[in-house]
Design a protein around this motif. Structure first.
Motif, PDB file in Angstrom:
ATOM      1  N   VAL A  45       0.836  -1.206   0.000  1.00 16.86           N
ATOM      2  CA  VAL A  45       0.000   0.000   0.000  1.00 16.86           C
ATOM      3  C   VAL A  45       0.866   1.249   0.000  1.00 16.86           C
ATOM      4  N   VAL A  49       0.131   5.003  -2.638  1.00 14.86           N
ATOM      5  CA  VAL A  49      -0.377   6.263  -2.100  1.00 14.86           C
ATOM      6  C   VAL A  49       0.199   7.446  -2.870  1.00 14.86           C
ATOM      7  N   LEU A  56      -5.975   5.325  -5.153  1.00 11.65           N
ATOM      8  CA  LEU A  56      -5.589   4.268  -4.216  1.00 11.65           C
ATOM      9  C   LEU A  56      -6.542   3.080  -4.346  1.00 11.65           C
TER      10      LEU A  56
END
Length: 227
Positions: A45, A49, A56
């Protein structure tokens, strides 16, 4: 004002001022779970970003199967509702940041935030981190009709902070491209959410800790600003 070379220093938010990955990961996985998708690990993740919530979600969906505008539309409110309620559960300022901001403020430098995070979410996070009054301006991804890497949000953040000689601090190619498009000196942090090695961001200066920020800005000002 001291002899410091910049009147305004603007910062990206996610991955630059604060490590928001824990809470963004939780919100993304909550939305993915509601859509019947598996969870994504936090390290993955971190590299998704920087372009706003919809981007996202799109990246999270693509990493777990099909991604479509319809699925993004479905997941968007689920993400926002969860993230708003858990915006600073695990988010923390990066080490050394507060001292660097204190030093800049003591020299009369105005601080600004220019982020692709939705402005409302950015303001909620700033409050949650105890930063109300710390920054002279905040421009988010939906404050203007355009977002980074268009230079307009950065120009707006600088203007709202009082204008003058400015530098930008970020962690991603979006940030360095924004600074380049604005023709403003840029410092990149090596510990953020970049999707490529920090050395490839093309920043004017690269720092590994916020202890290095003020010296880097002084050196940068000496090298790029007229006497």
């Amino acid at each position: 004002m001291t002899d410091f070379p910049f009147d305004v220093v603007a910062f990206d938010l996610d991955g630059t001022l604060a490590d928001t990955a824990p809470d963004l990961t939780s919100a993304l996985n909550h939305a993915l779970g509601a859509l019947g998708r598996p969870a994504i690990d936090p390290e993955s993740v971190r590299h998704m970003v920087g372009h706003g919530v919809r981007a996202l979600l799109a990246r999270g969906l693509a990493a777990t199967g099909e991604s479509s505008e319809a699925l993004i539309d479905q997941g968007f409110p689920i993400f926002l509702d969860y993230y708003t309620s858990h915006i600073a559960d695990g988010t923390r300022a990066f080490e050394g940041l507060e001292a660097a901001l204190d030093e800049l403020t003591a020299m009369g430098v105005k601080l600004a935030i220019c982020t692709n995070k939705l402005e409302g979410l950015a303001r909620e996070l700033v409050t949650a981190l105890g930063w109300d009054g710390r920054f002279a301006s905040l421009v988010g991804g939906d404050t203007l009709p355009v977002r980074k890497p268009d230079p307009a949000p950065l120009f707006e953040a600088i203007a709202r902070a009082g204008g003058g000689r400015a530098a930008y601090v970020g962690d991603s190619i979006t940030d360095t491209d924004t600074a380049r498009n604005a023709r403003i000196p840029c410092v990149a942090v090596s510990f953020g959410f970049s999707d490529r090695p920090p050395e490839q961001l093309g920043a004017d200066r690269l720092i590994d800790h916020f202890d290095e920020l003020v010296p880097a800005l002084r050196a940068l000002g000496a090298s790029v600003l007229p006497e």
